[in-house]
Write a protein that holds these residues in place. Structure first.
Motif, PDB file in Angstrom:
ATOM      1  N   CYS A 185       0.842  -1.190   0.000  1.00 17.34           N
ATOM      2  CA  CYS A 185       0.000   0.000   0.000  1.00 17.34           C
ATOM      3  C   CYS A 185       0.878   1.241   0.000  1.00 17.34           C
ATOM      4  CB  CYS A 185      -0.892  -0.010   1.237  1.00 17.34           C
ATOM      5  SG  CYS A 185      -1.940   1.427   1.380  1.00 17.34           S
ATOM      6  N   VAL A 186       0.780   2.065  -1.021  1.00 19.65           N
ATOM      7  CA  VAL A 186       1.643   3.231  -1.126  1.00 19.65           C
ATOM      8  C   VAL A 186       0.907   4.532  -0.885  1.00 19.65           C
ATOM      9  CG1 VAL A 186       3.127   2.088  -2.782  1.00 19.65           C
ATOM     10  CG2 VAL A 186       1.295   3.537  -3.617  1.00 19.65           C
ATOM     11  N   TYR A 187      -0.392   4.494  -0.731  1.00 26.05           N
ATOM     12  CA  TYR A 187      -1.125   5.763  -0.658  1.00 26.05           C
ATOM     13  C   TYR A 187      -0.585   6.675   0.427  1.00 26.05           C
ATOM     14  CZ  TYR A 187      -4.567   9.318  -0.010  1.00 26.05           C
ATOM     15  OH  TYR A 187      -5.160  10.539   0.132  1.00 26.05           O
ATOM     16  N   ALA A 188      -0.331   6.134   1.590  1.00 31.90           N
ATOM     17  CA  ALA A 188       0.123   6.961   2.699  1.00 31.90           C
ATOM     18  C   ALA A 188       1.504   7.537   2.446  1.00 31.90           C
ATOM     19  CB  ALA A 188       0.140   6.142   3.993  1.00 31.90           C
ATOM     20  N   GLN A 189       2.239   6.972   1.474  1.00 28.43           N
ATOM     21  CA  GLN A 189       3.596   7.422   1.211  1.00 28.43           C
ATOM     22  C   GLN A 189       3.680   8.351   0.005  1.00 28.43           C
ATOM     23  OE1 GLN A 189       6.440   3.979   1.703  1.00 28.43           O
ATOM     24  NE2 GLN A 189       4.520   2.869   1.696  1.00 28.43           N
ATOM     25  N   GLN A 193      -0.149   1.502 -16.235  1.00 29.15           N
ATOM     26  CA  GLN A 193      -0.601   1.153 -14.899  1.00 29.15           C
ATOM     27  C   GLN A 193       0.407   0.249 -14.202  1.00 29.15           C
ATOM     28  OE1 GLN A 193      -4.443  -0.756 -15.487  1.00 29.15           O
ATOM     29  NE2 GLN A 193      -5.519   1.149 -14.977  1.00 29.15           N
ATOM     30  N   VAL A 194       0.550   0.465 -12.907  1.00 28.51           N
ATOM     31  CA  VAL A 194       1.256  -0.483 -12.051  1.00 28.51           C
ATOM     32  C   VAL A 194       0.325  -0.860 -10.920  1.00 28.51           C
ATOM     33  CG1 VAL A 194       3.604   0.223 -12.607  1.00 28.51           C
ATOM     34  CG2 VAL A 194       2.368   1.428 -10.814  1.00 28.51           C
ATOM     35  N   ILE A 195       0.464  -2.077 -10.451  1.00 27.88           N
ATOM     36  CA  ILE A 195      -0.455  -2.651  -9.471  1.00 27.88           C
ATOM     37  C   ILE A 195       0.339  -3.195  -8.296  1.00 27.88           C
ATOM     38  CG2 ILE A 195      -2.238  -4.405  -9.077  1.00 27.88           C
ATOM     39  CD1 ILE A 195      -2.739  -4.351 -12.130  1.00 27.88           C
ATOM     40  N   GLY A 196      -0.139  -2.950  -7.105  1.00 28.33           N
ATOM     41  CA  GLY A 196       0.467  -3.521  -5.912  1.00 28.33           C
ATOM     42  C   GLY A 196      -0.593  -4.151  -5.033  1.00 28.33           C
ATOM     43  N   GLU A 197      -0.231  -5.213  -4.343  1.00 29.95           N
ATOM     44  CA  GLU A 197      -1.176  -5.918  -3.479  1.00 29.95           C
ATOM     45  C   GLU A 197      -0.504  -6.286  -2.172  1.00 29.95           C
ATOM     46  OE1 GLU A 197      -2.126  -8.826  -6.839  1.00 29.95           O
ATOM     47  OE2 GLU A 197      -4.088  -8.647  -5.856  1.00 29.95           O
ATOM     48  N   GLU A 198      -1.255  -6.196  -1.105  1.00 26.03           N
ATOM     49  CA  GLU A 198      -0.829  -6.738   0.174  1.00 26.03           C
ATOM     50  C   GLU A 198      -2.071  -7.328   0.811  1.00 26.03           C
ATOM     51  OE1 GLU A 198      -1.177  -2.879   3.109  1.00 26.03           O
ATOM     52  OE2 GLU A 198       0.791  -3.477   2.379  1.00 26.03           O
ATOM     53  N   THR A 199      -1.915  -7.972   1.936  1.00 29.86           N
ATOM     54  CA  THR A 199      -3.046  -8.651   2.548  1.00 29.86           C
ATOM     55  C   THR A 199      -4.207  -7.684   2.791  1.00 29.86           C
ATOM     56  OG1 THR A 199      -1.546 -10.185   3.673  1.00 29.86           O
ATOM     57  CG2 THR A 199      -3.808 -10.042   4.497  1.00 29.86           C
ATOM     58  N   MET A 248      -1.996   2.352  -9.803  1.00 28.13           N
ATOM     59  CA  MET A 248      -1.610   3.684 -10.248  1.00 28.13           C
ATOM     60  C   MET A 248      -1.758   3.745 -11.763  1.00 28.13           C
ATOM     61  SD  MET A 248       2.062   5.617  -9.793  1.00 28.13           S
ATOM     62  CE  MET A 248       2.285   7.307 -10.342  1.00 28.13           C
ATOM     63  N   THR A 249      -2.506   4.714 -12.264  1.00 27.80           N
ATOM     64  CA  THR A 249      -2.706   4.932 -13.695  1.00 27.80           C
ATOM     65  C   THR A 249      -2.164   6.300 -14.045  1.00 27.80           C
ATOM     66  OG1 THR A 249      -4.760   3.640 -13.561  1.00 27.80           O
ATOM     67  CG2 THR A 249      -4.377   4.881 -15.587  1.00 27.80           C
ATOM     68  N   ALA A 250      -1.227   6.357 -14.984  1.00 25.72           N
ATOM     69  CA  ALA A 250      -0.529   7.609 -15.275  1.00 25.72           C
ATOM     70  C   ALA A 250      -0.425   7.835 -16.775  1.00 25.72           C
ATOM     71  CB  ALA A 250       0.870   7.584 -14.660  1.00 25.72           C
ATOM     72  N   ARG A 251      -0.236   9.114 -17.132  1.00 29.81           N
ATOM     73  CA  ARG A 251       0.048   9.490 -18.514  1.00 29.81           C
ATOM     74  C   ARG A 251       0.978  10.705 -18.512  1.00 29.81           C
ATOM     75  NH1 ARG A 251      -1.966   9.272 -23.956  1.00 29.81           N
ATOM     76  NH2 ARG A 251      -0.409  10.466 -25.152  1.00 29.81           N
ATOM     77  N   GLY A 252       2.094  10.565 -19.212  1.00 27.76           N
ATOM     78  CA  GLY A 252       3.006  11.673 -19.417  1.00 27.76           C
ATOM     79  C   GLY A 252       2.907  12.168 -20.848  1.00 27.76           C
ATOM     80  N   ALA A 271       4.279  17.782 -19.396  1.00 28.91           N
ATOM     81  CA  ALA A 271       3.343  17.687 -18.274  1.00 28.91           C
ATOM     82  C   ALA A 271       2.864  16.252 -18.133  1.00 28.91           C
ATOM     83  CB  ALA A 271       2.154  18.625 -18.487  1.00 28.91           C
ATOM     84  N   GLY A 272       2.184  15.977 -17.038  1.00 23.23           N
ATOM     85  CA  GLY A 272       1.652  14.642 -16.819  1.00 23.23           C
ATOM     86  C   GLY A 272       0.583  14.659 -15.754  1.00 23.23           C
ATOM     87  N   LEU A 273      -0.019  13.502 -15.555  1.00 20.46           N
ATOM     88  CA  LEU A 273      -1.023  13.339 -14.511  1.00 20.46           C
ATOM     89  C   LEU A 273      -1.107  11.868 -14.137  1.00 20.46           C
ATOM     90  CD1 LEU A 273      -3.466  12.146 -16.435  1.00 20.46           C
ATOM     91  CD2 LEU A 273      -3.996  14.556 -16.755  1.00 20.46           C
ATOM     92  N   TYR A 274      -1.646  11.633 -12.959  1.00 24.51           N
ATOM     93  CA  TYR A 274      -1.883  10.255 -12.545  1.00 24.51           C
ATOM     94  C   TYR A 274      -2.988  10.217 -11.509  1.00 24.51           C
ATOM     95  CZ  TYR A 274       0.914  11.032  -8.235  1.00 24.51           C
ATOM     96  OH  TYR A 274       1.397  11.500  -7.036  1.00 24.51           O
ATOM     97  N   MET A 275      -3.509   9.004 -11.297  1.00 17.23           N
ATOM     98  CA  MET A 275      -4.378   8.756 -10.159  1.00 17.23           C
ATOM     99  C   MET A 275      -3.979   7.422  -9.556  1.00 17.23           C
ATOM    100  SD  MET A 275      -8.109   7.673 -11.674  1.00 17.23           S
ATOM    101  CE  MET A 275      -8.351   6.290 -12.810  1.00 17.23           C
ATOM    102  N   ILE A 276      -4.113   7.319  -8.252  1.00 15.96           N
ATOM    103  CA  ILE A 276      -3.870   6.072  -7.545  1.00 15.96           C
ATOM    104  C   ILE A 276      -5.130   5.704  -6.788  1.00 15.96           C
ATOM    105  CG2 ILE A 276      -2.549   4.869  -5.779  1.00 15.96           C
ATOM    106  CD1 ILE A 276      -0.180   6.595  -6.442  1.00 15.96           C
TER     107      ILE A 276
END
Length: 222
Positions: free
Chosen positions: A25-29, A168-174, A180-184, A190-195
């Motif tokens: 989980c990377v959201y908090a980071q 997109q990159v995907i991460g999983e934990e218990t 994360m979906t991004a476009r540069g 410029a760029g943007l992303y959403m997680i």
């Protein structure tokens, strides 16, 4: 409905953060206070955009992104700000970051838009630029991202329309999964992303992403 126009974009520049694995989980980071920096003259738009987005094409593939110019503007069209199924998790910080969560707090979606830092844009290759953007946010090198990423799609100009190539990159934990979906944009600098970070499985997060894509889109104003 689009967010406030690009007054804040000039202050939002991607910076590398501490190395993070492409799992867990990377959201908090995610950096929520991106240091402000003035863009270079080559990346700062030379003209004020019109109020109407471009609708000359129904798609914005990686190849079509190379037809944009340095004076084009790219931003999120934020449909969640008026959606009563979502609440603000963190307000717009003026540096291109904001987020929403579902009412039950099971999912959070973090948005970013801004200018690319030095060395991120790969001339003539929006796919490579996108992988470099992901690497700058998650840490590491684009070579670490490319074999772990897959192609995705964002909505173009109107929610639910599809048509914008993304990575997109995907991460999983218990018990949790994030995508994360991004476009540069190489030509724009410029760029943007959403997680999307949710309790549950990959399928649960993909369902949330579908909801977000149905309501929010990538807006391009040349």
């Amino acid at each position: 409905m689009t967010r406030t126009r690009f007054a804040r974009l000039a202050a939002a520049t991607v910076v590398a953060v501490a190395l993070l694995p492409l799992s867990g989980c990377v959201y908090a980071q995610i950096p929520t206070d991106v240091p402000a920096a003035e863009p270079s003259a080559s990346s700062e738009p030379s003209e004020t955009p019109s109020d109407e987005p471009s609708t000359s094409s129904e798609t914005l593939t990686f190849a079509e992104g190379l037809d944009l110019t340095s004076s084009s503007f790219v931003q999120w069209g934020d449909g969640l700000m008026v959606d009563d199924e979502w609440k603000v998790a963190s307000p717009d910080d003026g540096n291109g970051n904001w987020s929403y969560s579902t009412l039950d707090d099971s999912c959070t979606v973090h948005f970013w838009q801004g200018l690319l830092g030095a060395g991120i844009a790969v001339p003539g290759d929006d796919s490579a630029t996108t992988d470099a953007l992901i690497a700058a946010i998650l840490g590491g090198a684009p070579a670490d991202v490319t074999p772990n990423a897959q192609n995705g799609e964002l909505s173009y100009q109107l929610g639910g329309s599809g048509g914008v190539d993304a990575r997109q990159v995907i991460g999983e934990e218990t018990g949790r999964t994030w995508i994360m979906t991004a476009r540069g944009f190489s030509q724009v600098g410029a760029g943007l992303y959403m997680i999307a970070d949710c309790t549950g499985t990959k399928a649960d997060v993909e369902a949330i992403i579908d909801q977000v894509n149905a309501k929010s889109a990538v807006i391009v104003v040349p």
